[in-house]
Design a protein around this motif. Structure first.
Motif, PDB file in Angstrom:
ATOM      1  N   VAL A 173       0.826  -1.210   0.000  1.00  0.00           N
ATOM      2  CA  VAL A 173       0.000   0.000   0.000  1.00  0.00           C
ATOM      3  C   VAL A 173       0.861   1.261   0.000  1.00  0.00           C
ATOM      4  O   VAL A 173       0.643   2.180  -0.799  1.00  0.00           O
ATOM      5  N   PHE A 174       1.868   1.319   0.877  1.00  0.00           N
ATOM      6  CA  PHE A 174       2.651   2.547   1.064  1.00  0.00           C
ATOM      7  C   PHE A 174       4.056   2.467   0.497  1.00  0.00           C
ATOM      8  O   PHE A 174       4.815   3.439   0.614  1.00  0.00           O
ATOM      9  N   GLY A 175       4.446   1.358  -0.110  1.00  0.00           N
ATOM     10  CA  GLY A 175       5.780   1.221  -0.669  1.00  0.00           C
ATOM     11  C   GLY A 175       5.949   1.988  -1.970  1.00  0.00           C
ATOM     12  O   GLY A 175       5.006   2.577  -2.520  1.00  0.00           O
ATOM     13  N   GLY A 176       7.198   1.979  -2.484  1.00  0.00           N
ATOM     14  CA  GLY A 176       7.472   2.682  -3.734  1.00  0.00           C
ATOM     15  C   GLY A 176       6.721   2.106  -4.910  1.00  0.00           C
ATOM     16  O   GLY A 176       6.411   2.829  -5.867  1.00  0.00           O
ATOM     17  N   ALA A 177       6.438   0.810  -4.879  1.00  0.00           N
ATOM     18  CA  ALA A 177       5.649   0.172  -5.936  1.00  0.00           C
ATOM     19  C   ALA A 177       4.249  -0.158  -5.446  1.00  0.00           C
ATOM     20  O   ALA A 177       3.570  -1.011  -6.034  1.00  0.00           O
ATOM     21  N   GLY A 178       3.812   0.506  -4.389  1.00  0.00           N
ATOM     22  CA  GLY A 178       2.507   0.234  -3.815  1.00  0.00           C
ATOM     23  C   GLY A 178       1.357   0.858  -4.591  1.00  0.00           C
ATOM     24  O   GLY A 178       1.554   1.550  -5.602  1.00  0.00           O
ATOM     25  N   ILE A 179       0.154   0.613  -4.088  1.00  0.00           N
ATOM     26  CA  ILE A 179      -1.048   1.072  -4.792  1.00  0.00           C
ATOM     27  C   ILE A 179      -1.111   2.593  -4.841  1.00  0.00           C
ATOM     28  O   ILE A 179      -1.409   3.184  -5.883  1.00  0.00           O
ATOM     29  N   LEU A 184      -0.702   7.666  -7.979  1.00  0.00           N
ATOM     30  CA  LEU A 184      -0.210   9.036  -8.145  1.00  0.00           C
ATOM     31  C   LEU A 184       0.581   9.194  -9.440  1.00  0.00           C
ATOM     32  O   LEU A 184       0.455  10.210 -10.133  1.00  0.00           O
ATOM     33  N   ARG A 185       1.379   8.207  -9.790  1.00  0.00           N
ATOM     34  CA  ARG A 185       2.159   8.288 -11.034  1.00  0.00           C
ATOM     35  C   ARG A 185       1.244   8.257 -12.253  1.00  0.00           C
ATOM     36  O   ARG A 185       1.514   8.923 -13.264  1.00  0.00           O
ATOM     37  N   GLU A 186       0.183   7.480 -12.180  1.00  0.00           N
ATOM     38  CA  GLU A 186      -0.746   7.417 -13.316  1.00  0.00           C
ATOM     39  C   GLU A 186      -1.447   8.734 -13.555  1.00  0.00           C
ATOM     40  O   GLU A 186      -1.892   9.021 -14.666  1.00  0.00           O
TER      41      GLU A 186
END
Length: 343
Positions: A173-179, A184-186
């Motif tokens: 959820v909160f990791g660099g590759a999390g949801i 946010l990147r999308e």
């Protein structure tokens, strides 16, 4: 004649508080001074309960009290390779006195671990300890029993998850590759990675503990609230007390002894802030942010195989924890509460 004798004896029995059988020459149970039952009588009376608790007592002796004897290596230069038998290796290891304790107190890494431990303890005491109380009050105010049961089950379900699963969930959820970071990147924003940020690691650890164990603590406070008679709430409502005043004058006083007890236990456990939880995330944030006394003892005792040094550090931690329990319990007595044990 006989009819008048029987009522007289029964009336005398009611007056004196003794039955005709007790006033006769029958055998009496042996008692100690002060009217207390003798040890033999109490043992015969409670032998079933004693047999029921015997397995738990044996487990405590084998896994808790017997290992305490291993603290003797804190006063030695212990080498487990002196013999194939660990007990013989303890006997053959040279004695060093308080040399290991001196090494501990002179180690700056030890004091850094102590600092991190107390910072995490105070954060958990302020941010985590009130949460089960508030949740218990919230659930207790729900009128429908079915909704209350479902909410309680959902809250304490994470308690049964292992720390590996809890850390994995937070990573997803909160990791660099999390949801959240991917979402946010999308949408054209820069992502973030909370799981590897040493600055907010202590808040992350506290949040993980709240999510995992807060619901389990609700059970204790709900049990205390269940013992409060409904007549008190009804009488207070008839006197014009609203919901807030009933909570302040009835509910919270009923929870006060339980809160004091759990607070004393939490203070006594101040130096234990989650070994497995921190060890799993130690590499991601570094030892400067994640090193506490438990991980410090493990790293020096298991990884570096400096067993005597780690035993000395662990013994210091145990003595400080015992002192904190005694002080906190004394404060509870001064506040009029029982605490862990009576005066």
């Amino acid at each position: 004649m006989s009819h008048s004798t029987v009522p007289r004896s029964r009336s005398e029995a009611r007056t004196t508080g003794k039955t005709p059988e007790a006033s006769g020459g029958g055998a009496r149970e042996p008692r100690e001074r002060g009217g207390k039952l003798s040890f033999r009588i109490r043992f015969r009376r409670d032998r079933t309960l004693i047999l029921m608790t015997l397995p738990a007592v044996l487990l405590l002796l084998v896994f808790i009290y017997v290992p305490i004897l291993g603290n003797v290596v804190a006063f030695q230069d212990y080498d487990p390779y002196l013999s194939d038998n660990g007990f013989v290796a303890v006997l053959q290891s040279p004695w060093t006195g308080f040399e290991q304790f001196q090494r501990v107190f002179e180690d700056s890494a030890f004091w850094h671990a102590v600092q991190n431990t107390f910072v995490l303890f105070f954060l958990q005491l302020v941010l985590y300890f009130p949460v089960p109380v508030l949740l218990a009050l919230l659930i207790n105010s729900v009128v429908r029993p079915r909704v209350r049961a479902v909410a309680q089950a959902i809250m304490y379900l994470p308690h049964f998850f292992s720390w590996v699963l809890v850390v994995t969930v937070f990573q997803q959820v909160f990791g660099g590759a999390g949801i959240i970071a991917q979402t946010l990147r999308e949408h054209g924003h820069s992502g973030f990675d909370i799981m590897t940020d040493p600055g907010i690691f202590k808040y992350l650890v506290t949040a993980q503990m709240v999510w995992k164990d807060a619901g389990w603590g609700v059970i204790v406070f709900l049990a205390a609230l269940a013992s409060v008679p409904d007549d008190l709430y009804e009488a207070a409502a008839m006197d014009g007390a609203g919901r807030r005043r009933r909570m302040w004058h009835i509910t919270l006083p009923a929870l006060r002894p339980v809160i004091a007890l759990l607070l004393v236990l939490r203070v006594g456990d101040a130096l234990t802030v989650g070994f497995e939880q921190l060890l799993l995330q130690r590499q991601a944030v570094g030892p400067d942010a994640a090193e506490v006394l438990d991980t410090y003892v493990w790293w020096n005792g298991i990884r570096n195989q400096d067993f005597s040094y780690a035993a000395a550090a662990g013994l210091i931690k145990g003595l400080v924890g015992l002192t904190l329990v005694l002080v906190a319990n004394k404060v509870a007595h001064l506040m009029g509460e029982q605490g862990v044990y009576k005066k």
